[in-house]
Enzyme design. Structure first.
Site, PDB file in Angstrom:
ATOM      1  N   ASN A 116       2.293  14.124  -3.205  1.00 51.26           N
ATOM      2  CA  ASN A 116       1.594  13.307  -4.191  1.00 51.26           C
ATOM      3  C   ASN A 116       0.100  13.250  -3.847  1.00 51.26           C
ATOM      4  O   ASN A 116      -0.274  12.728  -2.806  1.00 51.26           O
ATOM      5  CB  ASN A 116       2.194  11.901  -4.199  1.00 51.26           C
ATOM      6  N   GLU A 151       2.704  -5.774  -1.203  1.00 49.64           N
ATOM      7  CA  GLU A 151       3.142  -5.987  -2.571  1.00 49.64           C
ATOM      8  C   GLU A 151       4.170  -7.123  -2.652  1.00 49.64           C
ATOM      9  O   GLU A 151       4.121  -7.941  -3.569  1.00 49.64           O
ATOM     10  CB  GLU A 151       3.718  -4.698  -3.163  1.00 49.64           C
TER      11      GLU A 151
END
Length: 155
Positions: A116, A151
């Protein structure tokens, strides 16, 4: 022409790379000597910097900058599926493989995840092993753990 911007974050130095008004790559804690890149404060690089800073302040849950990651059509299908994983949640490699319609592609998916080019914005850190454990991350397990914990704290 490729334009770059360096920013300092909680996980280190980030280099944002733009080409043709789209973000094509984010490098984290890498030294680059690519002579085809010009350091310039374009509107898109400014917007991306602002959104990354908001993310690291716990105020941004989703990014809204145009992306153009370079990769095969399979890789791009994986990266698109990764963008659909909600902030603060995780999915297994198997779940992502099923989502892209290729349930036996967990290994290939892992390789696409590893390659990625736009981490954080394309949240490859949100993919875990089938057993619920943290597995492989191109930027290292401490950064993956930090991002997932961050998160969870800021959902």
């Amino acid at each position: 022409m490729k334009y770059i911007k360096h920013i300092n974050t909680r996980i280190g130095n980030i280099i944002i790379i733009e080409e043709e008004n789209k973000i094509i790559e984010i490098q984290i804690n890498k030294k680059t000597k690519d002579t085809n890149r010009v350091q310039k404060d374009t509107p898109l690089l400014q917007k991306t910097e602002k959104q990354l800073k908001e993310y690291f302040e716990g105020r941004r849950k989703k990014f809204s900058v145009p992306l153009n990651p370079k990769g095969t059509s399979f890789m791009k299908s994986v990266w698109t599926a990764l963008e659909e994983i909600p902030y603060g949640e995780v999915k297994t490699y198997k779940q992502i493989a099923e989502k892209i319609g290729n349930p036996k592609a967990s290994r290939a998916l892992g390789m696409a995840n590893h390659k990625n080019p736009i981490p954080i914005i394309i949240p490859c850190h949100r993919v875990i092993g089938s057993n619920g454990k943290l597995v492989g991350y191109a930027l290292g397990m401490p950064i993956k753990k930090f991002l997932l914990d961050w998160e969870k704290e800021n959902v």
